[in-house]
Design a protein around this motif. Structure first.
Motif, mmCIF file in Angstrom:
data_model
loop_
_atom_site.group_PDB
_atom_site.id
_atom_site.type_symbol
_atom_site.label_atom_id
_atom_site.label_comp_id
_atom_site.label_asym_id
_atom_site.label_seq_id
_atom_site.Cartn_x
_atom_site.Cartn_y
_atom_site.Cartn_z
ATOM 1 N N THR A 198 -5.194 9.730 -1.848
ATOM 2 C CA THR A 198 -4.755 9.683 -0.454
ATOM 3 C C THR A 198 -4.914 8.259 0.061
ATOM 4 O O THR A 198 -5.992 7.673 -0.063
ATOM 5 C CB THR A 198 -5.573 10.650 0.420
ATOM 6 O OG1 THR A 198 -5.414 11.966 -0.089
ATOM 7 C CG2 THR A 198 -5.129 10.600 1.862
ATOM 8 N N VAL A 199 -3.849 7.709 0.619
ATOM 9 C CA VAL A 199 -3.907 6.390 1.238
ATOM 10 C C VAL A 199 -3.750 6.594 2.743
ATOM 11 O O VAL A 199 -2.754 7.151 3.204
ATOM 12 C CB VAL A 199 -2.815 5.445 0.697
ATOM 13 C CG1 VAL A 199 -2.856 4.101 1.434
ATOM 14 C CG2 VAL A 199 -2.995 5.235 -0.806
ATOM 15 N N VAL A 200 -4.777 6.160 3.470
ATOM 16 C CA VAL A 200 -4.816 6.311 4.918
ATOM 17 C C VAL A 200 -4.787 4.918 5.533
ATOM 18 O O VAL A 200 -5.540 4.039 5.126
ATOM 19 C CB VAL A 200 -6.113 7.036 5.356
ATOM 20 C CG1 VAL A 200 -6.204 7.134 6.866
ATOM 21 C CG2 VAL A 200 -6.222 8.398 4.701
ATOM 22 N N THR A 201 -3.908 4.712 6.506
ATOM 23 C CA THR A 201 -3.903 3.452 7.238
ATOM 24 C C THR A 201 -4.405 3.722 8.651
ATOM 25 O O THR A 201 -4.038 4.713 9.262
ATOM 26 C CB THR A 201 -2.498 2.823 7.283
ATOM 27 O OG1 THR A 201 -1.633 3.664 8.030
ATOM 28 C CG2 THR A 201 -1.948 2.600 5.887
ATOM 29 N N VAL A 202 -5.270 2.846 9.127
ATOM 30 C CA VAL A 202 -5.846 3.005 10.466
ATOM 31 C C VAL A 202 -5.445 1.797 11.301
ATOM 32 O O VAL A 202 -5.891 0.680 11.045
ATOM 33 C CB VAL A 202 -7.385 3.134 10.401
ATOM 34 C CG1 VAL A 202 -7.957 3.269 11.805
ATOM 35 C CG2 VAL A 202 -7.796 4.310 9.521
ATOM 36 N N ASN A 203 -4.593 2.025 12.282
ATOM 37 C CA ASN A 203 -4.123 0.949 13.148
ATOM 38 C C ASN A 203 -5.099 0.729 14.289
ATOM 39 O O ASN A 203 -5.559 1.676 14.921
ATOM 40 C CB ASN A 203 -2.735 1.263 13.704
ATOM 41 C CG ASN A 203 -2.278 0.167 14.637
ATOM 42 O OD1 ASN A 203 -2.471 0.256 15.838
ATOM 43 N ND2 ASN A 203 -1.712 -0.885 14.078
ATOM 44 N N LEU A 204 -5.385 -0.549 14.574
ATOM 45 C CA LEU A 204 -6.353 -0.909 15.610
ATOM 46 C C LEU A 204 -5.714 -1.583 16.816
ATOM 47 O O LEU A 204 -6.414 -2.140 17.660
ATOM 48 C CB LEU A 204 -7.431 -1.831 15.017
ATOM 49 C CG LEU A 204 -8.206 -1.262 13.827
ATOM 50 C CD1 LEU A 204 -9.201 -2.280 13.298
ATOM 51 C CD2 LEU A 204 -8.900 0.029 14.196
ATOM 52 N N LEU A 253 0.838 -1.214 0.000
ATOM 53 C CA LEU A 253 0.000 0.000 0.000
ATOM 54 C C LEU A 253 0.865 1.254 0.000
ATOM 55 O O LEU A 253 0.495 2.270 -0.600
ATOM 56 C CB LEU A 253 -0.949 -0.005 1.203
ATOM 57 C CG LEU A 253 -2.072 -1.035 1.130
ATOM 58 C CD1 LEU A 253 -2.856 -1.058 2.439
ATOM 59 C CD2 LEU A 253 -2.996 -0.744 -0.037
ATOM 60 N N GLU A 254 2.018 1.192 0.646
ATOM 61 C CA GLU A 254 2.947 2.318 0.614
ATOM 62 C C GLU A 254 3.400 2.579 -0.821
ATOM 63 O O GLU A 254 3.474 3.731 -1.261
ATOM 64 C CB GLU A 254 4.154 2.044 1.523
ATOM 65 C CG GLU A 254 5.242 3.083 1.445
ATOM 66 C CD GLU A 254 4.860 4.458 1.981
ATOM 67 O OE1 GLU A 254 5.560 5.425 1.626
ATOM 68 O OE2 GLU A 254 3.873 4.584 2.737
ATOM 69 N N LYS A 255 3.663 1.517 -1.576
ATOM 70 C CA LYS A 255 4.050 1.661 -2.986
ATOM 71 C C LYS A 255 2.902 2.254 -3.805
ATOM 72 O O LYS A 255 3.124 3.099 -4.672
ATOM 73 C CB LYS A 255 4.467 0.309 -3.564
ATOM 74 C CG LYS A 255 5.744 -0.244 -2.975
ATOM 75 C CD LYS A 255 6.013 -1.648 -3.497
ATOM 76 C CE LYS A 255 7.155 -2.314 -2.764
ATOM 77 N NZ LYS A 255 7.314 -3.729 -3.154
ATOM 78 N N VAL A 256 1.673 1.808 -3.537
ATOM 79 C CA VAL A 256 0.504 2.358 -4.232
ATOM 80 C C VAL A 256 0.398 3.851 -3.940
ATOM 81 O O VAL A 256 0.194 4.660 -4.846
ATOM 82 C CB VAL A 256 -0.800 1.621 -3.809
ATOM 83 C CG1 VAL A 256 -2.042 2.354 -4.290
ATOM 84 C CG2 VAL A 256 -0.786 0.184 -4.315
ATOM 85 N N ALA A 257 0.555 4.225 -2.686
ATOM 86 C CA ALA A 257 0.472 5.643 -2.297
ATOM 87 C C ALA A 257 1.552 6.455 -3.004
ATOM 88 O O ALA A 257 1.293 7.568 -3.477
ATOM 89 C CB ALA A 257 0.604 5.779 -0.784
ATOM 90 N N ALA A 258 2.748 5.911 -3.105
ATOM 91 C CA ALA A 258 3.848 6.626 -3.756
ATOM 92 C C ALA A 258 3.603 6.787 -5.261
ATOM 93 O O ALA A 258 3.961 7.810 -5.844
ATOM 94 C CB ALA A 258 5.168 5.888 -3.520
ATOM 95 N N ARG A 259 2.956 5.791 -5.880
ATOM 96 C CA ARG A 259 2.674 5.858 -7.322
ATOM 97 C C ARG A 259 1.524 6.796 -7.653
ATOM 98 O O ARG A 259 1.392 7.244 -8.781
ATOM 99 C CB ARG A 259 2.332 4.461 -7.857
ATOM 100 C CG ARG A 259 3.511 3.561 -8.052
ATOM 101 C CD ARG A 259 3.145 2.316 -8.863
ATOM 102 N NE ARG A 259 2.191 1.435 -8.222
ATOM 103 C CZ ARG A 259 2.510 0.384 -7.461
ATOM 104 N NH1 ARG A 259 3.776 0.111 -7.205
ATOM 105 N NH2 ARG A 259 1.569 -0.378 -6.951
ATOM 106 N N ALA A 265 -6.473 -0.511 -9.343
ATOM 107 C CA ALA A 265 -7.213 -0.192 -10.571
ATOM 108 C C ALA A 265 -8.451 0.651 -10.243
ATOM 109 O O ALA A 265 -8.743 1.633 -10.944
ATOM 110 C CB ALA A 265 -7.612 -1.480 -11.290
ATOM 111 N N GLU A 266 -9.163 0.291 -9.186
ATOM 112 C CA GLU A 266 -10.349 1.053 -8.783
ATOM 113 C C GLU A 266 -9.966 2.452 -8.289
ATOM 114 O O GLU A 266 -10.660 3.426 -8.553
ATOM 115 C CB GLU A 266 -11.130 0.304 -7.702
ATOM 116 C CG GLU A 266 -11.815 -0.951 -8.191
ATOM 117 C CD GLU A 266 -12.983 -0.676 -9.129
ATOM 118 O OE1 GLU A 266 -13.693 0.324 -8.946
ATOM 119 O OE2 GLU A 266 -13.175 -1.485 -10.045
ATOM 120 N N LEU A 267 -8.856 2.548 -7.579
ATOM 121 C CA LEU A 267 -8.374 3.849 -7.108
ATOM 122 C C LEU A 267 -8.067 4.750 -8.304
ATOM 123 O O LEU A 267 -8.427 5.933 -8.312
ATOM 124 C CB LEU A 267 -7.135 3.665 -6.233
ATOM 125 C CG LEU A 267 -6.541 4.922 -5.606
ATOM 126 C CD1 LEU A 267 -7.521 5.564 -4.633
ATOM 127 C CD2 LEU A 267 -5.235 4.582 -4.891
#
Length: 182
Positions: free
Chosen positions: A102-108, A91-97, A174-176
């Protein structure tokens, strides 16, 4: 004894059927546990549930309302979740590309320190948030992880992804990209 013999005979007669039913049941269970993407029809779009969560490394609050006008991918994860540990670097790679999204990660996790330690130096393009009280997790009805959501530029839920595989990641990206073009 005769009744016992009849039960053994019936078990032998039906044993193959029982095995087939057992195998079919096991396969169905596996299929139900596979990662799934759930699309939301355009006429059923609903606003993404609101939340304000602290950034993992400071006290700045963020929520879906902060990203209106941008395509957003929100990913719920925990350090103990093996598939999450695989998906986060991807996901970090997706965010960089895709700097236009905006890519948000939510830690639980219950321990913010564990999440910080795991992401140290890994979350450069993503926005890491912390949900130790499960506020957003409840709002998004998280039952398993990883769970990700795509939100359109108007702030509506577009698609939900439960689980993680390489195919899931490709579909998510692809959807993003589609949402970025709208």
């Amino acid at each position: 004894m005769a009744g016992h013999g009849r039960a053994i005979l019936q078990q032998r007669e039906y044993g193959g059927a029982v095995k087939i039913i057992g195998i079919a049941s096991g396969l169905l269970t596996c299929l139900l546990l596979l990662p799934a993407a759930i699309s939301i029809h355009a006429s059923q779009l609903q606003p993404a549930p609101a939340f304000d969560l602290p950034h993992l490394y400071n006290d700045s609050l963020f929520g879906p309302h902060d990203f209106k006008g941008r395509a957003v991918l929100i990913d719920f994860w925990a350090t103990w979740c093996a598939p999450c540990r695989k998906s986060l670097p991807e996901l970090e790679k997706v965010a960089a590309r895709h700097s236009g999204a905006t890519v948000v990660t939510v830690n639980l996790d219950g321990d913010k320190g564990k999440a910080r330690g795991f992401l140290k130096g890994k979350a450069q393009a993503m926005i890491p948030l912390y949900d130790g009280k499960q506020i957003a997790a409840k709002a998004y009805a998280i039952e398993g992880m990883p769970a990700a959501f795509l939100i359109d530029k108007s702030g509506n839920l577009w698609k939900r992804f439960d689980g993680y595989t390489e195919n899931t990641l490709q579909e998510m990206e692809a959807e993003l990209e589609k949402l970025m073009l709208e």
